[in-house]
Write a protein that holds these residues in place. Structure first.
Motif, PDB file in Angstrom:
ATOM      1  N   SER A  24       0.822  -1.200   0.000  1.00 20.50           N
ATOM      2  CA  SER A  24       0.000   0.000   0.000  1.00 20.50           C
ATOM      3  C   SER A  24       0.856   1.250   0.000  1.00 20.50           C
ATOM      4  CB  SER A  24      -0.923  -0.011   1.224  1.00 20.50           C
ATOM      5  OG  SER A  24      -0.138  -0.077   2.411  1.00 20.50           O
ATOM      6  N   ASP A  25       2.102   1.128   0.392  1.00 17.58           N
ATOM      7  CA  ASP A  25       2.952   2.312   0.499  1.00 17.58           C
ATOM      8  C   ASP A  25       4.186   2.197  -0.393  1.00 17.58           C
ATOM      9  OD1 ASP A  25       3.913   4.707   1.318  1.00 17.58           O
ATOM     10  OD2 ASP A  25       4.831   3.925   3.135  1.00 17.58           O
ATOM     11  N   SER A  26       4.891   1.083  -0.330  1.00 16.40           N
ATOM     12  CA  SER A  26       6.099   0.839  -1.137  1.00 16.40           C
ATOM     13  C   SER A  26       7.099   1.986  -1.003  1.00 16.40           C
ATOM     14  CB  SER A  26       5.725   0.635  -2.608  1.00 16.40           C
ATOM     15  OG  SER A  26       4.774  -0.380  -2.766  1.00 16.40           O
ATOM     16  N   PRO A  27       7.552   2.295   0.223  1.00 21.06           N
ATOM     17  CA  PRO A  27       8.432   3.451   0.402  1.00 21.06           C
ATOM     18  C   PRO A  27       9.762   3.323  -0.328  1.00 21.06           C
ATOM     19  CG  PRO A  27       8.371   2.107   2.391  1.00 21.06           C
ATOM     20  CD  PRO A  27       7.294   1.592   1.492  1.00 21.06           C
ATOM     21  N   THR A  28      10.324   2.114  -0.390  1.00 19.18           N
ATOM     22  CA  THR A  28      11.613   1.961  -1.050  1.00 19.18           C
ATOM     23  C   THR A  28      11.500   2.217  -2.546  1.00 19.18           C
ATOM     24  OG1 THR A  28      12.476   0.424   0.602  1.00 19.18           O
ATOM     25  CG2 THR A  28      13.449   0.315  -1.585  1.00 19.18           C
ATOM     26  N   CYS A  29      10.486   1.670  -3.179  1.00 17.12           N
ATOM     27  CA  CYS A  29      10.289   1.916  -4.611  1.00 17.12           C
ATOM     28  C   CYS A  29      10.125   3.404  -4.884  1.00 17.12           C
ATOM     29  CB  CYS A  29       9.068   1.149  -5.123  1.00 17.12           C
ATOM     30  SG  CYS A  29       9.383  -0.579  -5.461  1.00 17.12           S
ATOM     31  N   LYS A  31      11.201   5.941  -3.080  1.00 21.92           N
ATOM     32  CA  LYS A  31      12.445   6.676  -2.852  1.00 21.92           C
ATOM     33  C   LYS A  31      13.464   6.424  -3.953  1.00 21.92           C
ATOM     34  CE  LYS A  31      11.848   6.784   2.170  1.00 21.92           C
ATOM     35  NZ  LYS A  31      12.306   6.226   3.470  1.00 21.92           N
ATOM     36  N   LEU A  32      13.545   5.185  -4.432  1.00 20.24           N
ATOM     37  CA  LEU A  32      14.474   4.888  -5.524  1.00 20.24           C
ATOM     38  C   LEU A  32      14.107   5.672  -6.777  1.00 20.24           C
ATOM     39  CD1 LEU A  32      14.916   1.017  -5.114  1.00 20.24           C
ATOM     40  CD2 LEU A  32      16.688   2.757  -4.805  1.00 20.24           C
ATOM     41  N   ILE A  33      12.831   5.740  -7.063  1.00 24.99           N
ATOM     42  CA  ILE A  33      12.392   6.489  -8.241  1.00 24.99           C
ATOM     43  C   ILE A  33      12.657   7.982  -8.064  1.00 24.99           C
ATOM     44  CG2 ILE A  33      10.358   7.172  -9.579  1.00 24.99           C
ATOM     45  CD1 ILE A  33       9.260   4.341  -9.081  1.00 24.99           C
ATOM     46  N   ILE A  34      12.377   8.497  -6.882  1.00 25.80           N
ATOM     47  CA  ILE A  34      12.602   9.921  -6.619  1.00 25.80           C
ATOM     48  C   ILE A  34      14.088  10.271  -6.741  1.00 25.80           C
ATOM     49  CG2 ILE A  34      12.559  11.696  -4.822  1.00 25.80           C
ATOM     50  CD1 ILE A  34       9.924  10.421  -3.848  1.00 25.80           C
ATOM     51  N   VAL A  35      14.954   9.452  -6.125  1.00 31.05           N
ATOM     52  CA  VAL A  35      16.403   9.706  -6.210  1.00 31.05           C
ATOM     53  C   VAL A  35      16.862   9.666  -7.657  1.00 31.05           C
ATOM     54  CG1 VAL A  35      18.672   8.778  -5.625  1.00 31.05           C
ATOM     55  CG2 VAL A  35      16.899   8.908  -3.879  1.00 31.05           C
ATOM     56  N   PHE A 130      21.875   5.239 -11.206  1.00 32.55           N
ATOM     57  CA  PHE A 130      20.969   6.361 -10.971  1.00 32.55           C
ATOM     58  C   PHE A 130      21.054   7.405 -12.085  1.00 32.55           C
ATOM     59  CE2 PHE A 130      21.701   4.402  -6.864  1.00 32.55           C
ATOM     60  CZ  PHE A 130      20.409   4.297  -6.372  1.00 32.55           C
ATOM     61  N   CYS A 131      21.878   7.144 -13.090  1.00 29.66           N
ATOM     62  CA  CYS A 131      21.999   8.033 -14.248  1.00 29.66           C
ATOM     63  C   CYS A 131      21.294   7.414 -15.452  1.00 29.66           C
ATOM     64  CB  CYS A 131      23.470   8.271 -14.609  1.00 29.66           C
ATOM     65  SG  CYS A 131      24.398   9.266 -13.429  1.00 29.66           S
ATOM     66  N   HIS A 132      20.771   8.276 -16.329  1.00 28.80           N
ATOM     67  CA  HIS A 132      20.150   7.812 -17.568  1.00 28.80           C
ATOM     68  C   HIS A 132      20.496   8.776 -18.702  1.00 28.80           C
ATOM     69  CE1 HIS A 132      17.863   5.373 -14.714  1.00 28.80           C
ATOM     70  NE2 HIS A 132      17.554   4.607 -15.733  1.00 28.80           N
ATOM     71  N   ASP A 133      20.275   8.309 -19.911  1.00 28.38           N
ATOM     72  CA  ASP A 133      20.586   9.101 -21.103  1.00 28.38           C
ATOM     73  C   ASP A 133      19.760  10.388 -21.089  1.00 28.38           C
ATOM     74  OD1 ASP A 133      21.088  10.153 -23.597  1.00 28.38           O
ATOM     75  OD2 ASP A 133      20.831   8.250 -24.662  1.00 28.38           O
ATOM     76  N   ARG A 134      20.439  11.520 -21.095  1.00 24.43           N
ATOM     77  CA  ARG A 134      19.767  12.826 -21.047  1.00 24.43           C
ATOM     78  C   ARG A 134      18.926  13.073 -22.294  1.00 24.43           C
ATOM     79  NH1 ARG A 134      23.414  16.393 -21.908  1.00 24.43           N
ATOM     80  NH2 ARG A 134      22.524  18.199 -20.847  1.00 24.43           N
ATOM     81  N   ASN A 135      19.254  12.402 -23.380  1.00 31.13           N
ATOM     82  CA  ASN A 135      18.553  12.629 -24.648  1.00 31.13           C
ATOM     83  C   ASN A 135      17.516  11.549 -24.962  1.00 31.13           C
ATOM     84  OD1 ASN A 135      20.245  14.927 -25.343  1.00 31.13           O
ATOM     85  ND2 ASN A 135      21.872  13.429 -25.676  1.00 31.13           N
ATOM     86  N   ASP A 136      17.236  10.704 -23.974  1.00 31.19           N
ATOM     87  CA  ASP A 136      16.292   9.613 -24.200  1.00 31.19           C
ATOM     88  C   ASP A 136      15.420   9.442 -22.961  1.00 31.19           C
ATOM     89  OD1 ASP A 136      14.907   7.405 -24.984  1.00 31.19           O
ATOM     90  OD2 ASP A 136      16.634   6.058 -25.106  1.00 31.19           O
ATOM     91  N   LEU A 147      10.312  -0.796 -12.541  1.00 25.92           N
ATOM     92  CA  LEU A 147      10.626  -0.827 -11.115  1.00 25.92           C
ATOM     93  C   LEU A 147       9.362  -0.671 -10.284  1.00 25.92           C
ATOM     94  CD1 LEU A 147      12.536  -0.846  -8.698  1.00 25.92           C
ATOM     95  CD2 LEU A 147      12.967   1.594  -9.099  1.00 25.92           C
ATOM     96  N   TRP A 148       8.486   0.224 -10.692  1.00 24.81           N
ATOM     97  CA  TRP A 148       7.260   0.466  -9.944  1.00 24.81           C
ATOM     98  C   TRP A 148       6.295  -0.719 -10.052  1.00 24.81           C
ATOM     99  CZ3 TRP A 148       5.674   3.068  -6.077  1.00 24.81           C
ATOM    100  CH2 TRP A 148       4.319   3.306  -5.849  1.00 24.81           C
ATOM    101  N   VAL A 149       6.132  -1.263 -11.258  1.00 17.38           N
ATOM    102  CA  VAL A 149       5.175  -2.352 -11.467  1.00 17.38           C
ATOM    103  C   VAL A 149       5.609  -3.621 -10.739  1.00 17.38           C
ATOM    104  CG1 VAL A 149       4.206  -3.908 -13.202  1.00 17.38           C
ATOM    105  CG2 VAL A 149       4.325  -1.453 -13.655  1.00 17.38           C
ATOM    106  N   PHE A 150       6.871  -4.005 -10.898  1.00 14.99           N
ATOM    107  CA  PHE A 150       7.353  -5.244 -10.294  1.00 14.99           C
ATOM    108  C   PHE A 150       7.850  -5.041  -8.858  1.00 14.99           C
ATOM    109  CE2 PHE A 150       8.492  -6.498 -14.863  1.00 14.99           C
ATOM    110  CZ  PHE A 150       7.277  -7.108 -15.055  1.00 14.99           C
ATOM    111  N   GLY A 151       8.439  -3.882  -8.603  1.00 19.73           N
ATOM    112  CA  GLY A 151       9.079  -3.657  -7.310  1.00 19.73           C
ATOM    113  C   GLY A 151       8.118  -3.559  -6.155  1.00 19.73           C
ATOM    114  N   ARG A 152       6.948  -2.979  -6.368  1.00 23.54           N
ATOM    115  CA  ARG A 152       5.997  -2.814  -5.256  1.00 23.54           C
ATOM    116  C   ARG A 152       5.600  -4.163  -4.670  1.00 23.54           C
ATOM    117  NH1 ARG A 152       0.937   0.118  -7.208  1.00 23.54           N
ATOM    118  NH2 ARG A 152       1.383  -1.062  -9.097  1.00 23.54           N
ATOM    119  N   ARG A 153       5.339  -5.093  -5.548  1.00 22.98           N
ATOM    120  CA  ARG A 153       4.901  -6.403  -5.081  1.00 22.98           C
ATOM    121  C   ARG A 153       6.016  -7.128  -4.334  1.00 22.98           C
ATOM    122  NH1 ARG A 153       1.008  -9.876  -9.050  1.00 22.98           N
ATOM    123  NH2 ARG A 153      -0.295 -10.817  -7.441  1.00 22.98           N
TER     124      ARG A 153
END
Length: 348
Positions: A24-29, A31-35, A130-136, A147-153
């Motif tokens: 119901s909360d998934s705090p780690t998922c 926070k990982l997405i926010i970071v 934690f880095c991704h392609d700036r142009n993609d 991460l959100w779909v699989f990680g929460r569960r």
């Protein structure tokens, strides 16, 4: 089986839910997405211009690559292509040299770079994720969506602490696989992206719920396990080509993907738990720093007592399951409290 191995006495980091359900909360998922999003914004905003030395290094690198390609072409009897060749007279311009307009400072310090890892910059084994392609933007969006779909569960199953350590360790495992292939092939191309760690999450999810149906490309219904198999084959084939000395020519870190997939599978099948190892390591380092000797008490004298308490706990829980918690006597409630207190004391 000791008290700490019983599911009903595990703390939140190790307690399994009664069935697969979303947290119901998934705090780690979250926070990982926010970071990751914060780091991406820093990549976009924190830039500088290319220096003269960097442009010269890039030009020399391209010339060396051309010479290797020319030798390969001559070896098989092909004619050399002379159009758009880089020479020492080529202007030092980022567009001509195939570079982005500016240098992202955060990415420059976070990206996985094999040669720099061996100079002591070992944080790159993790920070690159934690880095991704700036142009993609799709690169970032796709990874965070998975991460959100699989990680929460999975976070609901393993707990926030264990899931966080699993994700970070998966990223390191992916970078180690990428580094290993670099050493074998002689490449030294930087890598960024959370794909390796995210695919470890996908693999672990597939091990738990192999027959769950998802929509491939939002259209084709397919079981999760077959999606993971397809991704594995897609990444394994180019790695095998690279190991045979054949250039692949894409910008995908296939070895990192395989490293994440392999770690996720190994974690599931070996029933690993990383949080206890991390906690024991922290305890050891704290003891060393304070000058203490960390020892484990001799369990021979208390093993019989522990076994008796554990057996009594099994009986009490069976009674709760059959007649409900209201049926417990004061003595049985005291036994529950004693077992809980003993477990907390063991974990410090």
């Amino acid at each position: 089986m000791g008290l700490e191995n019983r599911d009903y006495l595990r703390d939140e980091s190790f307690r399994y839910s009664s069935g697969p359900s979303y947290g119901s909360d998934s705090p780690t998922c979250r926070k990982l997405i926010i970071v990751t999003l914060v780091v991406f914004v820093a990549q976009v905003l924190g830039t500088r211009q290319w220096t003269q030395d960097e442009l010269i290094e890039r030009r020399d690198s391209l010339i060396a690559e051309q010479q290797i390609d020319a030798a390969d072409e001559l070896a098989v009897g092909n004619d050399l292509r002379r159009d758009n060749r880089i020479t020492q007279n080529t202007p030092l311009d980022y567009r001509t040299l195939g570079l982005p307009p500016a240098v992202p400072i955060v990415q420059q310090w976070f990206e996985m770079h094999t040669s720099r890892v061996f100079t002591g910059q070992i944080w790159r084994l993790l920070s690159y994720a934690f880095c991704h392609d700036r142009n993609d933007l799709l690169h970032l969006a796709f990874n965070m969506l998975l991460l959100w779909v699989f990680g929460r569960r999975l976070e609901a199953i393993y707990g926030s602490t264990e899931f966080l350590i699993f994700y970070l360790t998966s990223a390191v495992a992916a970078s180690v696989a990428y580094l290993g292939l670099d050493l074998v092939t002689g490449d030294n191309v930087p890598m960024i992206g959370a794909s390796g760690a995210v695919l470890a999450v996908a693999m672990l999810y597939a091990c738990h719920f192999p027959t769950q149906i998802i929509k491939l490309f939002l259209i084709i219904p397919i079981e999760v396990r077959w999606v993971v198999v397809l991704i594995t084959v897609f990444d394994l084939y180019p790695v095998l080509r690279m190991l045979s000395g054949e250039p692949v020519g894409d910008s995908v870190a296939h070895a990192a993907h395989l490293g994440g997939l392999g770690f996720g599978y190994f974690y599931s099948k070996r029933n690993f738990r990383l949080a206890p190892f991390w906690q024991n390591t922290q305890t050891w380092f704290k003891g060393k720093r304070r000058g203490f000797k960390v020892v484990r008490p001799d369990s021979s004298g208390s093993s019989a007592k522990t076994t008796k308490l554990a057996n009594e706990m099994d009986r009490i829980l069976a009674k709760i399951s059959e007649k409900g918690e209201a049926s417990l006597t004061k003595g049985e409630r005291k036994t529950l409290e004693q077992a809980s207190r003993e477990l907390r004391d063991r974990r410090g």
